[in-house]
Write a protein that holds these residues in place. Sequence first.
Motif, PDB file in Angstrom:
ATOM      1  N   PRO A   1     -45.863  -0.829 -12.594  1.00 29.15           N
ATOM      2  CA  PRO A   1     -47.085  -0.460 -13.315  1.00 29.15           C
ATOM      3  C   PRO A   1     -47.307   1.047 -13.200  1.00 29.15           C
ATOM      4  N   ARG A   2     -47.751   1.656 -14.265  1.00 28.14           N
ATOM      5  CA  ARG A   2     -47.988   3.099 -14.238  1.00 28.14           C
ATOM      6  C   ARG A   2     -48.942   3.478 -13.111  1.00 28.14           C
ATOM      7  N   ARG A   3     -49.983   2.662 -12.910  1.00 29.62           N
ATOM      8  CA  ARG A   3     -50.980   3.002 -11.887  1.00 29.62           C
ATOM      9  C   ARG A   3     -50.353   3.063 -10.496  1.00 29.62           C
ATOM     10  N   VAL A   4     -49.344   2.239 -10.235  1.00 26.73           N
ATOM     11  CA  VAL A   4     -48.692   2.238  -8.924  1.00 26.73           C
ATOM     12  C   VAL A   4     -47.874   3.512  -8.744  1.00 26.73           C
ATOM     13  N   VAL A   5     -47.124   3.909  -9.778  1.00 24.48           N
ATOM     14  CA  VAL A   5     -46.336   5.139  -9.697  1.00 24.48           C
ATOM     15  C   VAL A   5     -47.251   6.346  -9.535  1.00 24.48           C
ATOM     16  N   GLU A   6     -48.392   6.350 -10.223  1.00 28.84           N
ATOM     17  CA  GLU A   6     -49.337   7.456 -10.073  1.00 28.84           C
ATOM     18  C   GLU A   6     -49.912   7.501  -8.670  1.00 28.84           C
ATOM     19  N   GLU A   7     -50.057   6.334  -8.042  1.00 28.44           N
ATOM     20  CA  GLU A   7     -50.613   6.273  -6.688  1.00 28.44           C
ATOM     21  C   GLU A   7     -49.611   6.736  -5.632  1.00 28.44           C
ATOM     22  N   ILE A   8     -48.376   6.270  -5.730  1.00 25.09           N
ATOM     23  CA  ILE A   8     -47.408   6.547  -4.657  1.00 25.09           C
ATOM     24  C   ILE A   8     -46.536   7.762  -4.940  1.00 25.09           C
ATOM     25  N   GLY A   9     -46.556   8.242  -6.169  1.00 22.67           N
ATOM     26  CA  GLY A   9     -45.749   9.403  -6.530  1.00 22.67           C
ATOM     27  C   GLY A   9     -44.452   9.010  -7.205  1.00 22.67           C
ATOM     28  N   PRO A  10     -43.805   9.953  -7.898  1.00 22.21           N
ATOM     29  CA  PRO A  10     -42.594   9.663  -8.675  1.00 22.21           C
ATOM     30  C   PRO A  10     -41.360   9.590  -7.781  1.00 22.21           C
ATOM     31  N   PHE A  11     -40.191   9.580  -8.404  1.00 24.97           N
ATOM     32  CA  PHE A  11     -38.924   9.532  -7.675  1.00 24.97           C
ATOM     33  C   PHE A  11     -38.707  10.822  -6.895  1.00 24.97           C
ATOM     34  N   ARG A  12     -38.146  10.700  -5.712  1.00 22.31           N
ATOM     35  CA  ARG A  12     -37.689  11.888  -4.987  1.00 22.31           C
ATOM     36  C   ARG A  12     -36.414  12.392  -5.651  1.00 22.31           C
ATOM     37  N   GLU A  13     -36.243  13.693  -5.636  1.00 29.68           N
ATOM     38  CA  GLU A  13     -35.088  14.297  -6.289  1.00 29.68           C
ATOM     39  C   GLU A  13     -34.078  14.845  -5.293  1.00 29.68           C
ATOM     40  N   ASP A  14     -34.301  14.571  -3.991  1.00 32.90           N
ATOM     41  CA  ASP A  14     -33.418  15.107  -2.951  1.00 32.90           C
ATOM     42  C   ASP A  14     -32.635  14.015  -2.229  1.00 32.90           C
ATOM     43  N   THR A  15     -32.462  12.878  -2.887  1.00 35.70           N
ATOM     44  CA  THR A  15     -31.704  11.781  -2.287  1.00 35.70           C
ATOM     45  C   THR A  15     -30.873  11.096  -3.354  1.00 35.70           C
ATOM     46  N   VAL A  16     -29.747  10.506  -2.952  1.00 35.92           N
ATOM     47  CA  VAL A  16     -28.932   9.749  -3.904  1.00 35.92           C
ATOM     48  C   VAL A  16     -29.354   8.280  -3.922  1.00 35.92           C
ATOM     49  N   GLY A  17     -30.404   7.947  -3.182  1.00 33.55           N
ATOM     50  CA  GLY A  17     -30.929   6.575  -3.179  1.00 33.55           C
ATOM     51  C   GLY A  17     -32.362   6.550  -3.660  1.00 33.55           C
ATOM     52  N   GLU A  18     -32.614   7.212  -4.805  1.00 36.51           N
ATOM     53  CA  GLU A  18     -33.988   7.363  -5.284  1.00 36.51           C
ATOM     54  C   GLU A  18     -34.663   6.034  -5.593  1.00 36.51           C
ATOM     55  N   ASP A  19     -33.905   5.029  -6.073  1.00 38.26           N
ATOM     56  CA  ASP A  19     -34.504   3.732  -6.373  1.00 38.26           C
ATOM     57  C   ASP A  19     -34.905   3.004  -5.089  1.00 38.26           C
TER      58      ASP A  19
END
Length: 431
Positions: free
Chosen positions: A224-242
């Motif tokens: 849900p968009r609201r969850v991503v807005e709450e916890i923040g987007p993907f980190r860009e400094d890891t190869v295990g972003e998911d």
Amino acid sequence: MSWFESSFGPALPGAQLLLLVLGLPILFFGLVKLLVLPLSVWFEIRAARRRRREAPTLHDEWPSVSIIVPAYNEATVIENCVRSIQLTRYDRYEVILVDDGSTDNTAELMAGLAAGDYRIRVLTQANAGKGAALNLGIRNASGDVLMFVDADGIFSRYTVEKMLQGFEDGRTGAVCGDDRPVNLNRAQTRMLAFISHIGTGMVRRALTVIGCLPIVSGNIGAFPRRVVEEIGPFREDTVGEDLELTWRVHKAGYRVVFTPRALVYAESPSTIGALWRQRVRWARGLLQTMALHKGMIGNLRHGRFGAYLLFNAITMVVLPVVQILVLLDLTFLLALGYSPLGGDAWAFLGWLGLIVTLVLSVCALGMNRAWKDLRHFWVLPLIPLYSVFTSLTMVAALSQELRRKEARWNKLTRTGIVSVNVPAPRAKVRA
């Protein structure tokens, strides 16, 4: 007596003790893992009950969906991916294609696809990695639900609606679909397809039941968009972003669930080298996520998930190293002319392992309604070799992390081979 036996014979008692000490935890955790069968059966029983009750889900609210597809040099597969999405039965969606500085004609193909369908938008950026591409898509998305799929993913007509049906209530913070191999042209990919029914389908069912599903696959996941807005987007400094994002979903107190009927077919590595690079990357992604969230591991303030992370660390990081040590110790003992169990016992254990794997596979195939994959049963003897292979990838990942070696994405070189039926696209949709 050979020179080897005379030189190393005194070490025999120590090697025997080491085999016992190292072998017992492998046996114990192996037996615990067999709980996936009753837990996955319970998952199916619960799902059947919900279907009979016609329990409401987010799908009933008809939310808008943004399907974000990051791509780097995906000219071979991007058209099949987008065509399959256009065939979905769910109409409230947009597709955001993000070109991450491709050096082939991916961007041109994307532009052509967007020209024929107003629901498709194309974004471009200089090469910055998958996490950055996903975040660019998120910033430009308008949907209530953010769905992420790799550029080689091929949807069924029902994938989107089945993903939405996975959101049973407001406590559900992420839904993971079922990704299956699409390129069944080699023994290796057939083996990966066969064992995925256990390693993906059955295990994810079991972990959903106990509330401990640790990853929403980058191949097919929705938030849900609201969850991503709450916890923040993907980190860009890891190869295990998911993986890292999924742990944050749990940390925020949301549920993560598996929806086995939301199918996406994607390419599996077709060469040993490609498989090695992918599995090492996955292992490094796990190690990096563990380092970022070490305070969650074994921490009961995070409930069962915190406890599970300790179990996961042991089985995914420690036991692979132990397995390699056991194999080295066993080889040493055999070189000394000592067989710990005798030929008959080893044969019995070997057959028992294959029988247990076959039983689990048949059950998993039944749950996935994938009986046709029984035609790949002849790959069973390859599975023990694959187990050793994956243990070695963890050892390699640990070595690379300790040496702080640069982590590269090492994405697969796509073949474009499709072993599932991809129907022809509908007529073009124009604004």
